[in-house]
Design an enzyme around this catalytic site. Structure first.
Site, PDB file in Angstrom:
ATOM      1  N   TYR A  96       0.818  -1.218   0.000  1.00  0.00           N
ATOM      2  CA  TYR A  96       0.000   0.000   0.000  1.00  0.00           C
ATOM      3  C   TYR A  96       0.850   1.267   0.000  1.00  0.00           C
ATOM      4  CZ  TYR A  96      -3.991  -3.049   1.068  1.00  0.00           C
ATOM      5  OH  TYR A  96      -4.961  -4.019   1.021  1.00  0.00           O
ATOM      6  N   LYS A 134       3.639 -15.415   1.931  1.00  0.00           N
ATOM      7  CA  LYS A 134       3.589 -16.100   0.634  1.00  0.00           C
ATOM      8  C   LYS A 134       5.041 -16.380   0.252  1.00  0.00           C
ATOM      9  CE  LYS A 134       1.101 -17.468  -2.951  1.00  0.00           C
ATOM     10  NZ  LYS A 134       0.318 -18.703  -2.880  1.00  0.00           N
ATOM     11  N   ASP A 148      -2.936 -18.086   1.044  1.00  0.00           N
ATOM     12  CA  ASP A 148      -4.095 -18.710   0.383  1.00  0.00           C
ATOM     13  C   ASP A 148      -4.679 -19.806   1.267  1.00  0.00           C
ATOM     14  OD1 ASP A 148      -1.591 -19.815  -0.062  1.00  0.00           O
ATOM     15  OD2 ASP A 148      -2.042 -20.570  -2.058  1.00  0.00           O
ATOM     16  N   ASP A 181      -5.315  -6.870   5.686  1.00  0.00           N
ATOM     17  CA  ASP A 181      -6.515  -6.135   5.291  1.00  0.00           C
ATOM     18  C   ASP A 181      -7.606  -7.133   4.882  1.00  0.00           C
ATOM     19  OD1 ASP A 181      -8.204  -4.132   4.529  1.00  0.00           O
ATOM     20  OD2 ASP A 181      -7.085  -3.533   2.743  1.00  0.00           O
ATOM     21  N   ASP A 218     -10.898  -8.818   7.483  1.00  0.00           N
ATOM     22  CA  ASP A 218     -12.312  -8.689   7.131  1.00  0.00           C
ATOM     23  C   ASP A 218     -12.980 -10.057   6.976  1.00  0.00           C
ATOM     24  OD1 ASP A 218     -12.267  -5.981   7.272  1.00  0.00           O
ATOM     25  OD2 ASP A 218     -13.119  -5.635   5.285  1.00  0.00           O
TER      26      ASP A 218
END
Ligand code: NAD
Length: 377
Positions: free
Chosen positions: A145, A196, A228, A252, A256
């Site tokens: 980000y 990852k 994943d 992020d 959620d």
């Protein structure tokens, strides 16, 4: 006796209603656990614009700087004056400014689903075990980000190329890892670090650094999981997780996903932590706590504001996080969390968690829920 200074910024919409209940609960813990809280309220958001012409008035910011922690409601009212530019609207002018001003680098999002609220969770009951209790720790200032270069450029033939860059340095990973391990020590002592590492250079460094930091916390069991698989495991077997440590973008998304398991936005607290610092109350005691910003995960809920309908639990649990992470008052924090569970188990339900199939549950308002929780401290 320890004394802590709190800047209480209720904000807009349901903010003042739920803040009132959180302060009620804090006062109850203060009496029981023998510390004092100097709580000073100040306007922010549209309330700040109305009071002083700015979403984050100078006096409010000054109060925050003199405080040990900020307890925040929510800001923003979509229907208010559309002519005010985005940069001056509360979501940016207050929230983003505070994040930057206090260097908030760690975001903590606990998701707790008490067994009594099994019906509010989208997962089948057999996947919920004895109740879901996960803490997602998300790095908040690095990664994709914010990494440079970040741009969209023309590459000819009417085509463009968009570039985002994922960057993490060793110290950035170390400091968020310490937050996650310390949080795990206060819980069930298990940490799942998400990365990852099979594809990303960032993932390899992340895994190496987290493993190294973990050597300082031999009482915490560390495991690594690819993001994943983490996303899949959250819905298949959420009860395997205690603390999940994630870089910014993975956090992020996963926070959620985890939040959806909690049943309602009205149940979800959050904490954003800045660098450790010593408050006047803990100076000299060798303790180091985080300056923190504590707020419900949801927004101002204008559809139910001012009607005694809002669920105050997210705000109340945010105040528990404040006691734990900024003031080192883990016992008092746990007392608040237990009182919330007790109030739920006794059948108290605000509209967002009420389901008529529960014949023993009673629908209550914001104030009644606060009273029931205060009584359980
Ligand atoms: P929202 O979270 O305010 O509301 C979404 C839905 O959840 C609504 O139906 C609302 O009634 C319900 N809800 C939220 N909190 C609840 C609670 N405590 N009890 C019961 N029900 C609850 O999201 P929105 O409607 O998209 O946004 C409204 C305003 O809030 C916008 O201006 C937005 O920018 C702002 N907002 C602020 C923050 C913040 O201050 N950190 C966060 C999110 C949204």
């Amino acid at each position: 006796m320890k004394n802590f200074k709190i800047a209480a910024l209720a904000g807009d919409g349901i903010g003042p209603e739920v803040m009132r209940e959180a302060i009620k609960i804090l006062r109850a813990t203060e009496k029981k656990f023998g510390f004092t809280l100097q709580i000073t309220e100040a306007p922010v958001g549209w309330a700040g614009i109305d009071a002083a012409g700015k979403a984050l008035p100078d006096t409010t910011l000054a109060l925050c700087k003199q405080s040990d922690a900020i307890l925040f409601g929510s800001v923003g009212l979509p229907d208010r004056d559309p002519t005010i530019p985005k940069e001056e609207r509360p979501e940016r002018a207050a929230l983003l400014r505070i994040r930057k001003e206090f260097g908030l680098f760690a975001n903590l999002r606990p998701v707790t689903l008490p067994k009594a609220l099994a019906h509010a969770c989208p997962l089948a009951k057999e996947r919920q075990g004895d109740g879901i209790d996960i803490l997602v720790v998300r790095e908040l200032t690095g990664g994709m980000y914010f990494g440079q270069p970040k741009k969209t450029e023309d590459i000819g033939g009417g085509n463009q190329r968009a570039i985002d860059t994922m960057v993490y340095t060793t110290p950035e990973i170390e400091r968020i890892a310490h937050v996650a391990f310390k949080s795990a020590q206060l819980r069930r002592k298990k940490l799942t670090s998400i990365d990852k590492a099979n594809v990303l250079e960032n993932g390899i460094l992340w895994r190496e650094v987290v493993t190294r930091v973990g050597k300082n916390y031999p009482d915490v069991t560390l495991e690594h999981m690819f993001v994943d698989n983490g996303a899949m495991q959250l819905v298949l077997r959420p009860t395997q997780f205690d603390v999940m440590l994630c870089e910014n973008m993975f956090g992020d998304i996963l926070s959620d996903e985890a939040a959806a398991l909690g049943g309602s936005l009205g149940m979800l607290p959050s904490a954003s932590l800045g660098l450790p610092r010593q408050s006047a109350a803990t100076a000299g005691a060798g303790e180091e706590n985080f300056f923190g910003f504590y707020e419900p995960a949801g927004g101002t809920a204008p559809d139910i504001a001012g009607k005694n309908l809002a669920n105050p639990i997210a705000q109340i649990l945010s105040s528990a996080l404040m006691l734990r992470h900024s003031f080192g008052l883990n016992e008092a924090a746990a007392a608040i969390e237990n009182a919330v569970t007790k109030a739920i188990n006794a059948g108290n339900r605000t509209g967002d968690i009420f389901n008529p199939i529960e014949t023993t549950a009673k629908r209550v308002g914001t104030t009644q829920m606060g009273d029931a929780i205060a009584a359980g401290i």
